[in-house]
Design a protein around this motif. Structure first.
Motif, mmCIF file in Angstrom:
data_model
loop_
_atom_site.group_PDB
_atom_site.id
_atom_site.type_symbol
_atom_site.label_atom_id
_atom_site.label_comp_id
_atom_site.label_asym_id
_atom_site.label_seq_id
_atom_site.Cartn_x
_atom_site.Cartn_y
_atom_site.Cartn_z
ATOM 1 N N VAL A 190 0.857 -1.219 0.144
ATOM 2 C CA VAL A 190 0.108 -0.051 -0.101
ATOM 3 C C VAL A 190 0.858 1.331 0.041
ATOM 4 C CG1 VAL A 190 -1.628 1.392 1.258
ATOM 5 C CG2 VAL A 190 -1.878 -1.372 1.065
ATOM 6 N N PHE A 191 1.965 1.241 0.830
ATOM 7 C CA PHE A 191 2.600 2.423 1.027
ATOM 8 C C PHE A 191 3.426 2.610 -0.354
ATOM 9 C CE2 PHE A 191 7.006 4.081 1.675
ATOM 10 C CZ PHE A 191 6.804 5.314 2.232
ATOM 11 N N ILE A 192 4.153 1.753 -0.774
ATOM 12 C CA ILE A 192 5.039 1.916 -2.104
ATOM 13 C C ILE A 192 4.153 2.165 -3.251
ATOM 14 C CG2 ILE A 192 5.048 -0.660 -2.955
ATOM 15 C CD1 ILE A 192 7.870 1.866 -2.420
ATOM 16 N N ALA A 211 10.519 2.653 -12.994
ATOM 17 C CA ALA A 211 9.969 1.064 -13.058
ATOM 18 C C ALA A 211 11.246 0.128 -12.394
ATOM 19 C CB ALA A 211 9.756 0.673 -14.618
ATOM 20 N N MET A 212 12.723 0.485 -12.900
ATOM 21 C CA MET A 212 13.590 -0.315 -12.163
ATOM 22 C C MET A 212 13.809 0.035 -10.664
ATOM 23 S SD MET A 212 16.494 0.455 -15.034
ATOM 24 C CE MET A 212 16.302 0.409 -16.586
ATOM 25 N N GLY A 213 13.252 1.252 -10.098
ATOM 26 C CA GLY A 213 13.154 1.536 -8.848
ATOM 27 C C GLY A 213 11.904 0.638 -8.163
ATOM 28 N N ALA A 214 11.026 0.287 -8.934
ATOM 29 C CA ALA A 214 9.863 -0.561 -8.243
ATOM 30 C C ALA A 214 10.489 -1.911 -7.962
ATOM 31 C CB ALA A 214 8.742 -0.402 -9.159
ATOM 32 N N GLY A 215 11.294 -2.547 -8.687
ATOM 33 C CA GLY A 215 11.843 -3.872 -8.261
ATOM 34 C C GLY A 215 12.769 -3.804 -7.132
ATOM 35 N N VAL A 216 11.795 -3.947 -5.912
ATOM 36 C CA VAL A 216 12.620 -3.717 -4.567
ATOM 37 C C VAL A 216 12.711 -5.162 -4.100
ATOM 38 C CG1 VAL A 216 11.523 -1.556 -4.129
ATOM 39 C CG2 VAL A 216 10.306 -3.804 -3.374
ATOM 40 N N ALA A 224 2.562 -3.623 -6.981
ATOM 41 C CA ALA A 224 1.908 -2.304 -6.735
ATOM 42 C C ALA A 224 2.487 -1.105 -6.882
ATOM 43 C CB ALA A 224 1.701 -2.248 -4.830
ATOM 44 N N ALA A 225 3.746 -0.902 -6.884
ATOM 45 C CA ALA A 225 4.603 0.270 -7.481
ATOM 46 C C ALA A 225 4.733 0.446 -8.879
ATOM 47 C CB ALA A 225 6.012 0.321 -6.947
ATOM 48 N N SER A 226 4.849 -0.754 -9.671
ATOM 49 C CA SER A 226 4.949 -0.494 -11.297
ATOM 50 C C SER A 226 3.644 -0.286 -11.788
ATOM 51 C CB SER A 226 5.359 -1.717 -11.692
ATOM 52 O OG SER A 226 4.826 -2.920 -11.291
ATOM 53 N N GLY A 227 2.578 -0.815 -10.943
ATOM 54 C CA GLY A 227 0.949 -0.599 -11.502
ATOM 55 C C GLY A 227 0.703 0.784 -11.254
ATOM 56 N N ALA A 228 1.156 1.623 -10.162
ATOM 57 C CA ALA A 228 0.836 2.929 -10.074
ATOM 58 C C ALA A 228 1.439 3.782 -10.958
ATOM 59 C CB ALA A 228 1.150 3.317 -8.534
ATOM 60 N N ALA A 247 12.188 -7.254 -14.672
ATOM 61 C CA ALA A 247 13.489 -7.529 -14.787
ATOM 62 C C ALA A 247 14.332 -6.974 -13.790
ATOM 63 C CB ALA A 247 14.084 -7.048 -16.015
ATOM 64 N N SER A 248 13.968 -5.764 -13.261
ATOM 65 C CA SER A 248 14.907 -5.325 -11.858
ATOM 66 C C SER A 248 14.430 -5.825 -10.865
ATOM 67 C CB SER A 248 14.068 -3.650 -11.573
ATOM 68 O OG SER A 248 14.617 -3.275 -10.549
ATOM 69 N N ASN A 249 13.047 -6.360 -10.443
ATOM 70 C CA ASN A 249 12.652 -7.186 -9.292
ATOM 71 C C ASN A 249 13.373 -8.633 -9.318
ATOM 72 O OD1 ASN A 249 10.875 -7.104 -7.034
ATOM 73 N ND2 ASN A 249 10.131 -9.038 -7.881
ATOM 74 N N LEU A 250 13.686 -9.163 -10.468
ATOM 75 C CA LEU A 250 14.360 -10.449 -10.737
ATOM 76 C C LEU A 250 15.725 -10.388 -10.312
ATOM 77 C CD1 LEU A 250 14.335 -13.431 -11.692
ATOM 78 C CD2 LEU A 250 15.155 -12.459 -13.867
#
Length: 447
Positions: A190-192, A211-216, A224-228, A247-250
């Protein structure tokens, strides 16, 4: 745990007796079945969505059992001795999860090689960003060594494994990473989503950098982050946002383990030593979690498991994981057994190398390397091992691990109460820091 003077007697490891072991196995199996039967529960909170998976139920149920049984006055009580045993079992159990992660990394190496320099270097931002923002805040709020566990990463499963082996889960660092894990699991998505959507609306960053930042390193938080972010882009660019985020999350989930172990954790420890004397504060969160033992008092401590104890923990975790697969996916234990045996083999070999090399490099690293090589392009058995490993669900291995974590929580409740709202705020800042840090570095490389 407070320093124990000579006036007190620490309960030796050999006193982790049969009744405690039987009680732990019974409660762990019961919680595991209930958690898997509940399944995943999703609900919306504003623009985001919270998903409570079986692993979360297992963690919460274990904690509730420990707190509720404190009022019992019979043998069924989950006493402190059993809770410490659960903490001791958790540490080797984490290595089985690391082996699963290693099998996934080996098969993904060609895909990671194509990710490009921006994706590679933004990984540094994911972990350094948490320390730059969250560590000073934690110290200003009066949090002590728990700050290391809470701020060296966003506190997902690999972080639990690293802290568990290096410090033990029954440590200030262990409490910090577990508190970060709980906060991120319940509130992180929710926060992210809210934070990423707000940053995207400022139009300061390239959408692909965001988008790369979203891959935490968390699937739910990444989604949630990439969708927003994607919701504010054109349909074509939205697809690219989701692709880059995945890709970033991987990378964060795989290679990020090594960044965490060799870069961000040492940075957090160094940062704590330098900053704590300068900006550290004394508050309720700084209080000693346990009073000094009285003369002649018997102090319960987590038993140190030898090879037989660790082997028992690995086999128990593996058996529980097969049960989870059976309940959730209907997978017959015989189908999942080959992949589980491969993971057990990687754990045993990796742990043996760690012991033979004088533990200069943690077992987490050796186990992941051994498992990664088994499914890498250089392995002649990669295809077969990869096929076996695919039958073992990732979450089915995490759930038993967090069951043991939940059963060990009650003894640390006073420490968690001390941290209170402070650790929640620090967790949010750590999540924001990892997102912004990675986005900044990705932006620098002109995505």
């Amino acid at each position: 745990m407070a320093h124990v003077t000579d006036a007190a007697r620490t309960l030796p490891a050999s006193e982790a007796d049969g009744p405690s072991i039987a009680k732990l196995c019974f409660y762990a199996a019961l919680i595991l079945v209930i958690a898997q039967s509940i399944g995943a529960l999703a609900f919306k909170v504003g623009p985001g969505k919270v998903v409570l998976l079986p692993m979360v139920w297992a963690l919460l149920l274990g904690g509730v059992l420990g707190l509720a049984s404190g009022r019992w006055h019979n043998r069924a009580r989950l006493d402190e001795k059993t809770q410490f045993l659960a903490a001791a079992v958790l540490q080797p159990a984490l290595l089985l999860f690391v082996a699963k992660l290693g099998l996934m990394v080996g098969g993904a190496l060609p895909q990671l090689a194509k990710a490009g320099w921006a994706l590679a270097f933004q990984e540094l931002g994911h972990f350094v960003g948490t320390i730059l923002l969250a560590l000073p805040l934690a110290l200003l709020l009066g949090i002590k060594r728990e700050a290391i566990g809470a701020t060296f990463s966003v506190g997902r499963e690999p972080s639990l494994a690293i802290i568990g082996e290096k410090y033990g889960m029954d440590s200030a660092e262990g409490r910090g990473v577990l508190a970060e894990y709980l906060t991120g699991t319940v509130f992180g998505a929710v926060f992210i989503a809210l934070f990423a959507g707000f940053v995207a609306s400022l139009h300061v960053f390239d959408p692909l950098a965001l988008a790369m930042g979203a891959g935490v390193g968390s699937g739910s938080m990444m989604a949630a982050a990439s969708g927003a972010i994607a919701a504010q882009q054109t349909p074509e660019l939205a697809k690219s946002v989701l692709t880059f985020a995945a890709a970033s999350n991987l990378i964060t989930t795989t290679i990020g383990t090594y960044f965490t172990l060799f870069i961000s954790l040492p940075l957090a420890v160094r940062g704590y030593r330098v900053l704590e004397p300068v900006i550290g504060r004394t508050s309720r969160a700084s209080a000693t979690p346990r009073p000094a033992p009285a003369l002649g008092e018997v102090v319960t401590a987590a038993p140190v498991l030898g090879f037989a104890g660790k082997l028992g923990a690995w086999l128990l975790t593996a058996a529980f994981a097969l049960v989870c697969d059976r309940i959730t996916h209907g997978t017959h234990p015989g189908e999942g057994l080959p992949g589980m045996l491969v993971m057990l083999g990687a754990v045993i070999v990796g742990d043996a190398i760690c012991q033979l090399t004088g533990r200069r490099i943690p077992a987490v690293c050796w186990v992941s390397i051994v498992a990664m090589l088994l499914t890498s392009p250089w392995s002649p058995w990669a295809a077969q091992i990869g096929a076996w490993g695919a039958r073992n669900d990732f979450l089915s291995i995490v759930t038993p691990m967090l069951t043991f974590a939940g059963l060990s929580i009650a003894k640390d409740v006073p420490a968690f109460r001390r941290l209170g709202w402070r650790i929640v705020l620090v967790s949010f800042v750590a999540n924001a820091g990892t997102f912004l840090g990675a986005a900044l570095i990705a932006q620098w490389f002109h995505v």
